[in-house]
Design a protein around this motif. Structure first.
Motif, PDB file in Angstrom:
ATOM      1  N   GLN A  21      39.805  38.318  81.881  1.00  0.00           N
ATOM      2  CA  GLN A  21      38.547  38.097  82.612  1.00  0.00           C
ATOM      3  C   GLN A  21      38.048  39.379  83.251  1.00  0.00           C
ATOM      4  OE1 GLN A  21      39.309  34.817  85.255  1.00  0.00           O
ATOM      5  NE2 GLN A  21      39.374  33.358  83.587  1.00  0.00           N
ATOM      6  N   GLN A  22      38.986  40.145  83.787  1.00  0.00           N
ATOM      7  CA  GLN A  22      38.604  41.382  84.446  1.00  0.00           C
ATOM      8  C   GLN A  22      37.945  42.329  83.450  1.00  0.00           C
ATOM      9  OE1 GLN A  22      41.870  42.937  86.627  1.00  0.00           O
ATOM     10  NE2 GLN A  22      40.518  43.366  88.370  1.00  0.00           N
ATOM     11  N   ARG A  23      38.533  42.416  82.258  1.00  0.00           N
ATOM     12  CA  ARG A  23      37.972  43.325  81.262  1.00  0.00           C
ATOM     13  C   ARG A  23      36.593  42.854  80.797  1.00  0.00           C
ATOM     14  NH1 ARG A  23      41.240  45.331  76.048  1.00  0.00           N
ATOM     15  NH2 ARG A  23      42.398  46.340  77.684  1.00  0.00           N
ATOM     16  N   GLN A  24      36.433  41.522  80.666  1.00  0.00           N
ATOM     17  CA  GLN A  24      35.173  41.000  80.112  1.00  0.00           C
ATOM     18  C   GLN A  24      34.064  40.895  81.148  1.00  0.00           C
ATOM     19  OE1 GLN A  24      35.653  38.440  76.512  1.00  0.00           O
ATOM     20  NE2 GLN A  24      37.067  37.406  77.857  1.00  0.00           N
ATOM     21  N   GLY A  25      34.439  40.836  82.413  1.00  0.00           N
ATOM     22  CA  GLY A  25      33.427  40.754  83.468  1.00  0.00           C
ATOM     23  C   GLY A  25      32.900  39.344  83.701  1.00  0.00           C
ATOM     24  N   HIS A  26      33.512  38.364  83.104  1.00  0.00           N
ATOM     25  CA  HIS A  26      33.151  36.975  83.403  1.00  0.00           C
ATOM     26  C   HIS A  26      34.345  36.093  83.100  1.00  0.00           C
ATOM     27  CE1 HIS A  26      32.822  35.854  79.140  1.00  0.00           C
ATOM     28  NE2 HIS A  26      32.271  37.032  78.971  1.00  0.00           N
ATOM     29  N   ARG A  27      34.273  34.870  83.617  1.00  0.00           N
ATOM     30  CA  ARG A  27      35.404  33.955  83.424  1.00  0.00           C
ATOM     31  C   ARG A  27      35.280  33.198  82.114  1.00  0.00           C
ATOM     32  NH1 ARG A  27      34.701  30.486  88.397  1.00  0.00           N
ATOM     33  NH2 ARG A  27      36.341  29.260  87.445  1.00  0.00           N
TER      34      ARG A  27
END
Ligand SMILES: Nc1ncnc2c1ncn2[C@@H]1O[C@H](COP(=O)(O)OS(=O)(=O)O)[C@@H](OP(=O)(O)O)[C@H]1O
Ligand SMILES: Nc1ncnc2c1ncn2[C@@H]1O[C@H](COP(=O)(O)OP(=O)(O)O)[C@@H](O)[C@H]1O
Length: 201
Positions: A21-27
């Motif tokens: 999630q951190q890498r993608q910027g969304h949950r």
């Protein structure tokens, strides 16, 4: 069907859902559309996916008509087959959400118990049930595939809303009036995803 095998042990992995999630910027989450055939599930899910995708959200759309050509091609429309259809789709959606995707699903999913089963598969705030509430007479007038006509003529049995049940959600995260404009409805969904901190656009 074979039940869970006690000799198969769950294997923990080093990369967590939070890492992804951190890498993608969304949950990761599942937006679960439910409603009669012709209510507008696919149209709405497609519109929402387009908006999200253009904003950089990693999405995937699982659609009843498409899944039934592959993963669920062996299933029909008896209660047992619909249950297995939703079980498989729920498991796939969960895997995708764990991989960090914002998954949109468009299945009639007519039974409360099966929708509840999927809800319980996911973490509390990861499952967003969207009820596309379009009256039967409107769906029947739309009838883009001519299936209501066939069902009324007795050429198609077990058709949801005609001779098979649709159990409306009692407490969906979002209850939409399916006769409103698609743009208004998709905005409502995007707003909800923002309020729930699933996306931050
Ligand atoms: N008997 C019967 N009842 C309902 N729907 C039928 C039936 N036979 C075929 N179809 C077509 O299959 C689509 C529904 O598939 P789903 O996988 O969403 O159904 S379910 O959730 O397992 O009930 C549904 O698509 P949508 O119109 O997009 O909902 C229909 O096109
Ligand atoms: N909000 C809406 N207003 C008017 N027509 C709609 C709306 N949403 C969908 N439709 C139309 O209704 C028909 C059924 O929509 P669809 O998305 O295929 O429904 P479902 O996936 O629930 O079967 C299509 O012809 C579509 O263009």
């Amino acid at each position: 069907m074979a039940e869970h095998d006690e000799n198969v042990v769950w294997h923990p992995h080093s990369i967590t859902r939070e890492d992804r999630q951190q890498r993608q910027g969304h949950r990761g989450a599942v937006v679960w559309f439910t409603g009669l055939s012709g209510s507008g599930k696919s149209t709405l899910a497609d519109a929402v996916e387009q908006q999200l995708f253009q904003q950089g959200v990693n999405t995937f759309l699982l659609d009843g008509d498409n899944v039934r050509h592959g993963l669920c091609r062996d299933l029909g429309f008896s209660d047992a087959d619909r249950k297995e259809n939703i079980r498989r789709v729920g498991e796939v959606a969960k895997l995708m959400a764990d991989a960090g995707l914002l998954v949109l699903t468009a299945f009639i999913s007519p039974h409360r118990s099966e929708r509840q089963m999927v809800r319980e598969l996911l973490d509390g705030d990861q499952f967003i049930e969207v009820f596309v509430d379009t009256p039967l007479h409107v769906c029947e007038a739309r009838d883009p595939k001519g299936l209501y006509r066939k069902a009324r003529a007795g050429e198609l049995t077990n058709f949801t809303g005609i001779d098979a049940v649709y159990e409306a959600p009692e407490q969906p995260e979002l209850h939409l009036d399916g006769e409103q404009f698609v743009t208004k409805l998709s905005d409502e969904i995007i707003d909800l995803l923002r309020r729930k901190d699933i996306i931050d656009l």
